[in-house]
Design a protein around this motif. Sequence first.
Motif, mmCIF file in Angstrom:
data_model
loop_
_atom_site.group_PDB
_atom_site.id
_atom_site.type_symbol
_atom_site.label_atom_id
_atom_site.label_comp_id
_atom_site.label_asym_id
_atom_site.label_seq_id
_atom_site.Cartn_x
_atom_site.Cartn_y
_atom_site.Cartn_z
ATOM 1 N N GLN A 202 0.475 -1.017 -0.006
ATOM 2 C CA GLN A 202 0.036 0.519 0.307
ATOM 3 C C GLN A 202 0.671 1.307 -0.102
ATOM 4 O O GLN A 202 0.632 2.467 -0.579
ATOM 5 N N SER A 203 1.681 1.007 0.959
ATOM 6 C CA SER A 203 2.885 2.661 0.820
ATOM 7 C C SER A 203 3.134 2.577 -0.574
ATOM 8 O O SER A 203 3.546 4.175 -0.794
ATOM 9 N N LEU A 204 3.918 1.873 -1.363
ATOM 10 C CA LEU A 204 4.359 2.515 -2.698
ATOM 11 C C LEU A 204 3.247 2.416 -3.796
ATOM 12 O O LEU A 204 3.480 3.567 -4.462
ATOM 13 N N ARG A 205 2.125 2.032 -3.037
ATOM 14 C CA ARG A 205 1.344 3.170 -4.109
ATOM 15 C C ARG A 205 1.217 4.288 -4.233
ATOM 16 O O ARG A 205 0.410 5.288 -5.317
ATOM 17 N N ILE A 206 0.556 4.501 -2.951
ATOM 18 C CA ILE A 206 0.451 5.406 -2.484
ATOM 19 C C ILE A 206 1.391 6.607 -2.970
ATOM 20 O O ILE A 206 1.063 7.201 -3.252
ATOM 21 N N GLU A 207 2.948 6.274 -2.415
ATOM 22 C CA GLU A 207 4.041 7.036 -3.295
ATOM 23 C C GLU A 207 3.947 7.151 -4.953
ATOM 24 O O GLU A 207 4.193 8.121 -5.190
ATOM 25 N N LYS A 208 3.270 6.472 -5.376
ATOM 26 C CA LYS A 208 3.509 6.127 -6.761
ATOM 27 C C LYS A 208 2.394 7.203 -7.161
ATOM 28 O O LYS A 208 2.148 8.234 -8.729
ATOM 29 N N CYS A 228 17.258 12.863 -5.359
ATOM 30 C CA CYS A 228 15.939 12.568 -5.985
ATOM 31 C C CYS A 228 14.807 12.325 -5.178
ATOM 32 O O CYS A 228 13.835 11.888 -5.001
ATOM 33 N N ASN A 229 14.867 13.096 -3.255
ATOM 34 C CA ASN A 229 13.430 13.154 -2.790
ATOM 35 C C ASN A 229 12.663 14.019 -3.137
ATOM 36 O O ASN A 229 11.477 14.163 -2.706
ATOM 37 N N SER A 230 13.136 15.318 -4.505
ATOM 38 C CA SER A 230 11.817 15.714 -5.124
ATOM 39 C C SER A 230 10.640 14.998 -5.911
ATOM 40 O O SER A 230 11.420 14.175 -6.466
ATOM 41 N N TYR A 231 10.032 15.562 -5.685
ATOM 42 C CA TYR A 231 9.480 15.496 -7.324
ATOM 43 C C TYR A 231 8.960 15.526 -8.304
ATOM 44 O O TYR A 231 8.526 15.172 -9.642
ATOM 45 N N GLU A 238 11.136 5.836 -1.902
ATOM 46 C CA GLU A 238 10.232 5.946 -1.759
ATOM 47 C C GLU A 238 9.927 6.479 -0.261
ATOM 48 O O GLU A 238 8.942 6.691 0.082
ATOM 49 N N SER A 239 10.667 8.231 -0.660
ATOM 50 C CA SER A 239 10.703 9.109 0.556
ATOM 51 C C SER A 239 10.548 10.382 -0.018
ATOM 52 O O SER A 239 11.383 10.913 0.112
ATOM 53 N N LYS A 240 9.910 10.496 -0.840
ATOM 54 C CA LYS A 240 9.370 11.475 -1.494
ATOM 55 C C LYS A 240 9.213 12.748 -0.857
ATOM 56 O O LYS A 240 8.024 12.094 0.220
ATOM 57 N N GLN A 241 9.037 13.451 -0.993
ATOM 58 C CA GLN A 241 9.039 14.954 0.023
ATOM 59 C C GLN A 241 8.903 16.279 -1.220
ATOM 60 O O GLN A 241 9.386 16.782 -1.985
#
Length: 293
Positions: A202-208, A228-231, A238-241
């Motif tokens: 679920q966490s991967l789906r949310i992030e994608k 790498c954390n930038s959208y 897995e820790s985009k912000q």
Amino acid sequence: MKYILLFIILFLISFSSFSQENDEVRYARYSYLNSYHKYYKTTLTKKDSLNFMFRDKDTLVLITKDMQAAGSFVDYVHKDSTFLSYYKKVAFNHKNDSLDHATTMKYWKNDIKLFFAKSVSRKEKKSILKFTENISNKVDSLNIYEAKNHADSNYVIYSSNDYEYEKNLKNIKNADFWIYWNNDNQLNKGFIKINKKKYSRQSLRIEKIKILLFQSLGYFKLSDEFDCNSYLSNCYSESKQITDFDYELLQYHYCYGICKGNSLRTFEAKHEEVQKILSKSDDLYYRFHYPNN
């Protein structure tokens, strides 16, 4: 709602006045006569003509607070060359690391109304709506919220377990988005589809979904130049912000102090034109005009 983007140059001429009650600097705005008839609804009178000024064989009209504009004016937003270099690569969706001057910037003119299909869990929906709420709160002219019914929406988020809402996403193996725009390069319909077999957690789906949604806010081209954390980064994480730069670029994209919906060629030409105008005198400023239609 369609509109034609027009431009107007207004002159800012300042003079000081003194009274016993207050000390203040008053500002008088002038417009060229031919521009006045395009951008103002108030009919000029004989009294107005007494305040006419003449410059370079052209007539300048004094703009008073009582004159009604036919639309709205927005001050030009200045950005330095480094920011604009990044912005053009992202917003004009270049290919093969070379800027195509025929590409156009695309943006959402109307609100984005998200419809979540049955397979999107409550936790997923809550996280995504929190994400979009933060964006809406920080970016003017960009409003994103949930539509309870599919008929009231213009953006659908669904998975491979749902009804196929967009035929162009039918055969995707992972996850992707599809968006539509009108002749003014205004985005008006979007879809995100995610394959639950590929994104089982679920966490991967949310992030994608967040990544695809952010990218579709302007048909943005992701870049390897960002953290790498930038959208806006093409790097997986897995820790985009949403970084400060992400917000700055998105705020600039949705401000009306730039030319909207144009090609890169027009965008660059307008910026060059504005800079030349502003360099001539400290008394000049530039505004974009948006008619109410």
